[in-house]
Write a protein that holds these residues in place. Structure first.
Motif, PDB file in Angstrom:
ATOM      1  N   GLN A 157       0.985  -1.182  -0.007  1.00 15.64           N
ATOM      2  CA  GLN A 157       0.060  -0.119  -0.044  1.00 15.64           C
ATOM      3  C   GLN A 157       1.024   1.161  -0.068  1.00 15.64           C
ATOM      4  OE1 GLN A 157      -3.632   0.295  -0.047  1.00 15.64           O
ATOM      5  NE2 GLN A 157      -3.322  -1.770  -0.541  1.00 15.64           N
ATOM      6  N   ARG A 159       4.084   1.766  -1.030  1.00 12.15           N
ATOM      7  CA  ARG A 159       4.657   1.728  -2.260  1.00 12.15           C
ATOM      8  C   ARG A 159       3.782   2.461  -3.328  1.00 12.15           C
ATOM      9  NH1 ARG A 159       5.809  -3.379  -2.550  1.00 12.15           N
ATOM     10  NH2 ARG A 159       4.114  -3.797  -3.992  1.00 12.15           N
ATOM     11  N   ASP A 160       2.404   2.146  -3.258  1.00 14.06           N
ATOM     12  CA  ASP A 160       1.452   2.659  -4.233  1.00 14.06           C
ATOM     13  C   ASP A 160       1.389   4.231  -4.034  1.00 14.06           C
ATOM     14  OD1 ASP A 160       1.397   0.230  -5.502  1.00 14.06           O
ATOM     15  OD2 ASP A 160      -0.488  -0.368  -4.778  1.00 14.06           O
ATOM     16  N   TYR A 237      -6.103   5.297   0.634  1.00 14.32           N
ATOM     17  CA  TYR A 237      -5.261   4.708   0.896  1.00 14.32           C
ATOM     18  C   TYR A 237      -4.642   4.672   2.460  1.00 14.32           C
ATOM     19  CZ  TYR A 237      -3.555   2.911  -3.815  1.00 14.32           C
ATOM     20  OH  TYR A 237      -3.524   2.420  -4.859  1.00 14.32           O
TER      21      TYR A 237
END
Length: 410
Positions: A157, A159-160, A237
């Protein structure tokens, strides 16, 4: 003699009772629990008599745990654990077409204990303490695996949408201070407002050293420039990250709780000192190995039987002029994981284990194969120590490497 096949399911048991000639005396589907076990005792008593020896009843079942199996053992029946792979192969004798039913499996299990009980493994007579240690050790290990999966999801998560957090915490994403700070600042906007004092407090609470230096490094990392996502997407997120952080932190707390309970129970066991004397074994690994091996002194006929159960010994496949030796892959995965970890740690703590490993490597074996050889040797040493109630001794265990003869410990 009566032979009983018990094909168990979550809510019921399919039962077949067979006599010594292979004739089915009765078939029934019994409910799980007190009512079902009472009915089973009644069916057996009708055919063998109330004054008969319970050991005249042989029962085949595909599990070795749970209150139902405990009740069968407590009644004095001879209970045999049948691997489902064995049942599958044995079933082919009766049904070459591949047809299967629960009642048919009960018939297969009854016939297996009638004709092949000498080849089957009886339920181990482990102590209550050993069973408790096994349950705690398995729960502890399962939670560790759960935490690893949660941290992997958290990393994905971040990293995104928030790679700066990964850069700030590096490989310590599961550390106490990382989870604390990500809970306070799960997105770049909140991270920009995170004060140095709060970062310092999180590091101090986690017991870290060089707090000022680490705090500045984390703050600089969290505030570094990065590409942004739309506000609504970033908020989604962040909500996910906050949830994953909470689950990871709770799991870590429960791991610590289970480890305290596990440590207490392990030290109560009379064999704990022998396990702790082995190279590469501490409380956690010792608990896992003791729990999976059990403490029934009659369970393993010798070191070879213990090694076979552990899955460290090789499997020989010979036919005609061809013969191959392969590693065992059908094995207790929890036990082999603990034993391989022990072998890896023993390379640093035991000169004998290191010399044995180097010898295997000199033969051309890759790392994992050489480590498995070390683990296999350590299982034999453990068996010898348990059989003689002796603590580990480096000279006795590995002296044959220097003398050129086999040592006292197999």
């Amino acid at each position: 003699m009566l032979f009983v096949g018990d094909d168990w399911a979550e809510g019921h048991h399919d039962i077949e009772i067979m006599d010594a000639s292979g004739r089915a005396l009765t078939k029934a589907r019994l409910p799980e629990g007190v009512e079902g076990i009472g009915q089973l005792h009644g069916l057996i008593a009708e055919r063998i008599g109330p004054d008969a020896d319970p050991e005249q009843v042989l029962i085949g079942i595909e599990t070795d745990r749970g209150p139902w199996v405990a009740a069968l053992v407590a009644a004095g029946y001879r209970v045999f654990v049948v691997n489902p792979r064995q049942t599958y192969r044995f079933r082919e004798r009766f049904s070459p077409s591949g047809a299967k039913s629960d009642a048919a499996d009960a018939h297969v299990l009854a016939d297996m204990v009638r004709t092949d009980s000498h080849q089957l493994r009886p339920v181990a007579g482990d102590s209550e303490l050993a069973e408790a240690i096994k349950l705690l050790a398995r729960a502890h290990q399962s939670l560790i695996w759960d935490r690893q999966r949660l941290v992997a999801r958290l990393r994905a998560q971040l990293r995104d949408f928030y790679p700066a957090a990964l850069a700030a915490f590096g490989e310590e994403l599961a550390a106490t201070e990382a989870l604390d700070l990500l809970g306070q600042a799960p997105d770049p906007d909140k991270a920009m407002k995170l004060s140095l004092a709060k970062i310092t407090a999180a590091l101090r609470h986690a017991g870290r050293r060089k707090i000022d230096e680490r705090a500045r490094k984390i703050q600089d990392g969290l505030r570094s420039e990065q590409l942004r996502l739309p506000a609504a997407v970033q908020q989604a997120y962040a909500t996910t990250v906050r949830s994953l952080v909470a689950m990871t932190a709770t799991t870590a707390e429960q791991i610590d709780y289970l480890e305290r309970e596990l440590t207490e129970r392990f030290h109560e066991h009379p064999d704990s000192a022998i396990y702790l004397s082995q190279p590469g074994i501490g409380v956690v690994l010792g608990s896992r190995v003791l729990g999976e091996f059990g403490d029934d002194p009659d369970r393993y006929a010798g070191p070879k039987a213990r090694k076979n159960y552990a899955g460290t010994s090789p499997v020989t496949i010979a036919s005609g002029c061809r013969s191959t030796v392969n590693a065992r892959y059908v094995r207790n995965t929890r036990l082999i994981d603990a034993l391989m970890r022990q072998a890896m740690a023993a390379l640093a703590g035991s000169p004998g284990a290191r010399a044995y490993y180097d010898r295997q490597r000199a033969r051309g074996l890759p790392h994992n194969a050489a480590l498995r050889h070390v683990s296999n040797r350590l299982v034999g040493i453990l068996h010898g120590c348990l059989a003689t109630h002796a603590s580990y001794d480096e000279a006795t265990a590995w002296g044959h490497l220097h003398r050129g003869v086999r040592g006292l410990i197999p």
